[in-house]
Design an enzyme around this catalytic site. Structure first.
Site, short mmCIF file in Angstrom:
data_model
loop_
_atom_site.label_atom_id
_atom_site.label_comp_id
_atom_site.label_asym_id
_atom_site.label_seq_id
_atom_site.Cartn_x
_atom_site.Cartn_y
_atom_site.Cartn_z
N LYS A 1 0.84 -1.22 0.00
CA LYS A 1 0.00 0.00 0.00
C LYS A 1 0.87 1.26 0.00
CE LYS A 1 -1.52 2.10 3.66
NZ LYS A 1 -1.18 3.37 4.35
N ASN A 2 1.87 1.31 0.87
CA ASN A 2 2.65 2.55 0.96
C ASN A 2 3.56 2.76 -0.24
OD1 ASN A 2 1.35 3.34 3.25
ND2 ASN A 2 2.96 2.66 4.67
N CYS B 1 -3.67 9.12 9.34
CA CYS B 1 -3.86 8.61 10.70
C CYS B 1 -3.40 9.65 11.71
CB CYS B 1 -3.05 7.33 10.90
SG CYS B 1 -3.67 5.93 9.96
N ARG C 1 1.88 15.94 12.94
CA ARG C 1 2.54 15.35 11.76
C ARG C 1 3.01 16.48 10.84
NH1 ARG C 1 -0.54 10.02 9.58
NH2 ARG C 1 1.45 9.81 8.51
N ASP D 1 4.89 0.62 11.89
CA ASP D 1 3.57 0.16 11.40
C ASP D 1 3.26 -1.27 11.84
OD1 ASP D 1 3.35 2.62 10.23
OD2 ASP D 1 3.78 1.95 8.19
N ARG E 1 -8.44 0.75 4.72
CA ARG E 1 -7.54 1.66 4.01
C ARG E 1 -6.29 0.90 3.54
NH1 ARG E 1 -5.77 6.40 7.60
NH2 ARG E 1 -4.39 6.56 5.82
C1 EPZ Z 1 5.04 6.93 6.30
O1 EPZ Z 1 4.42 8.07 6.84
C2 EPZ Z 1 3.98 5.86 6.24
N1 EPZ Z 1 2.88 6.33 5.39
C3 EPZ Z 1 3.46 5.54 7.65
O2 EPZ Z 1 2.61 4.41 7.53
C4 EPZ Z 1 4.64 5.15 8.54
O3 EPZ Z 1 4.20 5.02 9.87
C5 EPZ Z 1 5.75 6.20 8.48
O4 EPZ Z 1 6.13 6.47 7.10
C6 EPZ Z 1 7.01 5.77 9.21
O5 EPZ Z 1 7.50 4.57 8.69
C7 EPZ Z 1 3.01 6.24 4.07
O6 EPZ Z 1 4.00 5.76 3.53
C8 EPZ Z 1 1.84 6.71 3.27
P1 EPZ Z 1 7.56 10.09 8.12
P2 EPZ Z 1 5.13 9.51 6.76
O7 EPZ Z 1 7.62 11.32 7.29
O8 EPZ Z 1 5.85 9.58 5.48
C9 EPZ Z 1 8.41 13.38 11.54
C10 EPZ Z 1 0.66 3.16 7.81
O9 EPZ Z 1 0.17 2.69 8.86
N2 EPZ Z 1 8.39 14.35 10.43
O10 EPZ Z 1 8.66 9.09 7.99
O11 EPZ Z 1 4.13 10.53 7.09
C11 EPZ Z 1 7.01 12.85 11.85
O12 EPZ Z 1 6.29 13.70 12.67
C12 EPZ Z 1 1.20 4.57 7.78
O13 EPZ Z 1 0.70 2.54 6.73
C13 EPZ Z 1 8.77 15.66 10.67
O14 EPZ Z 1 9.09 16.02 11.80
O15 EPZ Z 1 6.18 9.35 7.95
C14 EPZ Z 1 7.33 11.50 12.46
O16 EPZ Z 1 7.64 11.68 13.82
C15 EPZ Z 1 0.84 5.34 8.97
N3 EPZ Z 1 8.74 16.54 9.64
C16 EPZ Z 1 8.57 11.06 11.72
O17 EPZ Z 1 9.14 12.24 11.14
C17 EPZ Z 1 8.39 16.18 8.37
O18 EPZ Z 1 8.41 17.03 7.47
C18 EPZ Z 1 8.32 10.04 10.61
O19 EPZ Z 1 7.46 10.55 9.63
C19 EPZ Z 1 8.01 14.84 8.14
C20 EPZ Z 1 8.02 13.94 9.19
#
Ligand code: EPZ
Length: 433
Positions: A22-23, A118, A123, A308, A401
């Site tokens: 999915k991702n 989510c 975020r 995840d 989802r």
């Molecule tokens: C991706 O989300 C996945 N979603 C999430 O899976 C997954 O939990 C996450 O990566 C971590 O592996 C998709 O791929 C669609 P991140 P993403 O940017 O990209 C901080 C699921 O269940 N951050 O790696 O949104 C953020 O707050 C979903 O399938 C910043 O601070 O995750 C978090 O603490 C839910 N600033 C950390 O980084 C930014 O600009 C990781 O976020 C971006 C992120």
């Protein structure tokens, strides 16, 4: 309204085929907006997040045609520079912001509503914006809209050091840099399997992306991208979820169509807990015949244990021998599902990003519970399969989802699970916090 009814305590036996990731799909589909020709994308999971990203792409002018259940043809030649996806669609999913990277790359400008997804606490998207700005875009956020524009119409390659190895920022910057002038280097890049999958897809269209899967990704901008034929990798998290389902319910299940390398961290933890896992070329045989043992888990970016999968393994540890510690190392607030597990008899104390789980050796008992996000819902399914009695799970739109045919896949291995229409009056109330 709809809920899942699960009668637990049946061990599982048979075969489960894993769907496309999915991702990866929600990144690869918007990447097709970059191509001048038609892309044929195979192994796309039929889940609601994918339906939503396709709706957004259609709104932007892409022609999307289903040729088989999991195969699509996407023609983005009619997508216009000033197309904009409606707020109502964009706010429902996080990955809608990948349209931003693709549009900036192809047209030099993009406008997208602040994304949803989510709820794990704050975020932010500062790393995405930092990347776009470093590439030469002027970015403003106003009235819930992110607007980005490059004064001369084309981004310029540069070096970008991410403060955190963000999956989303790495993907968005990769998309933006593909058609930029010169070379972009992303340092401290995320290394998740779907980053590599996206790079392979971009390269199949004629891009020049190297180093995906390491923490330094180099993208040499090219003039244009062509259509291509590409198959999405199997879903690491879906496979991991069914591995924990076997750990929870017991039994022996062959999990087909996986990349065992992507599952090593999950395999290692489940093995520590007493689950037997046999690795084949593209399948795993997972069996559990003895009670589970305690362990500690820390969710981290890849190749660490995936955040995840944190709720699903915690659900298993609720009935293991001994006390386990589960630490969340990615999100601020990913323990909201714990109140629901407590309704099933789990003994868990949460302190910030740490959950201490005291295994209930007599096992969990079925209860009415509510999924608050995608993996929280998956964890409740995992817990319910191992619990005695019936569990009714509400909020299942979250689960749908990200899990294709979950009812069929679990029923085929002997789980007593059904999807049931209910009236609003019979719905399971959410926990008030
Ligand atoms: C991706 O989300 C996945 N979603 C999430 O899976 C997954 O939990 C996450 O990566 C971590 O592996 C998709 O791929 C669609 P991140 P993403 O940017 O990209 C901080 C699921 O269940 N951050 O790696 O949104 C953020 O707050 C979903 O399938 C910043 O601070 O995750 C978090 O603490 C839910 N600033 C950390 O980084 C930014 O600009 C990781 O976020 C971006 C992120």
């Amino acid at each position: 309204m709809v809920q899942y009814n699960i009668r637990g305590g049946n061990s599982l036996s048979g075969t489960i085929d894993i769907s496309g990731a999915k991702n990866a799909a929600v990144a690869i589909l918007p990447a097709a907006l970059l191509a001048a020709g038609v892309c044929r994308i195979e192994n796309i999971p039929k889940v609601s997040d994918v339906t939503l990203i396709l709706e957004i792409m259609r709104e932007l002018g892409a022609e999307v045609r289903l040729v088989k259940k999991n195969t699509l043809l996407i023609d983005s030649s009619n997508v216009k520079r000033d197309s904009q996806a409606p707020y109502e669609l964009v706010r429902r999913m996080r990955a809608s912001y990948y349209v931003m990277g693709a549009f900036l790359s192809r047209f030099g400008c993009a406008q997208v509503s602040m994304p949803g997804g989510c709820d794990f606490g704050v975020r932010p998207i500062d790393q995405h914006i930092k990347g776009f700005e470093a590439l030469g875009a002027k970015v403003t956020v106003q009235a819930g809209l992110i607007h980005a524009e490059v004064p001369n119409g084309r981004l310029t390659g540069t070096q970008i050091f991410l403060d955190f190895a963000s999956v989303g920022a790495t993907i968005n910057i990769m998309l933006a840099a593909t058609l930029a002038d010169g070379v972009t280097v992303i340092e401290n890049a995320a290394r998740e399997p779907h980053i590599v999958d996206l790079a392979n897809f971009l390269n199949s269209m004629g891009a020049d992306v190297k180093g995906a899967g390491t923490d330094i990704i180099k993208i040499r901008g090219v003039k244009c991208l062509n259509g291509s034929v590409y198959a999405i990798i199997p879903d690491q998290i879906e496979a991991g979820t069914y591995m924990t389902a076997v750990a929870s319910a017991g039994g022996r299940v062959k999990i087909n169509n996986v990349i065992p390398k992507h599952l090593e961290c999950i395999t290692a933890k489940l093995t520590e807990m007493g689950v037997e896992i046999e690795e084949l070329d593209d399948a795993l045989i997972v069996s559990r015949s003895h009670p589970l043992r305690r362990t500690n888990v820390k969710a981290l970016p890849y190749p660490g244990f995936p955040t995840d999968m944190q709720p699903q393994i915690a659900a298993c540890l609720c009935s293991a021998h001994g006390t386990s510690m589960v630490t969340e190392g990615v999100w601020d607030n990913r323990f909201r599902y714990i109140d629901e597990l407590k309704r099933m008899g789990a003994k868990i104390q949460v302190d910030g990003r740490l959950a201490v789980i005291e295994g209930v050796e007599t096992g969990l008992t079925g209860a009415p519970v509510q999924a608050c996000d995608l993996r929280a819902g998956a964890a409740l399914v995992v817990a319910a399969l191992g619990a005695s009695g019936q569990t009714k799970i509400g909020g299942i739109h979250h689960i749908e989802r990200g899990y294709e045919d979950i009812i069929e896949k679990l029923s085929n291995v002997g789980a007593k699970i059904c999807r049931k229409e209910i009236s609003e009056a019979d719905a399971i109330p959410a926990t008030i916090s």
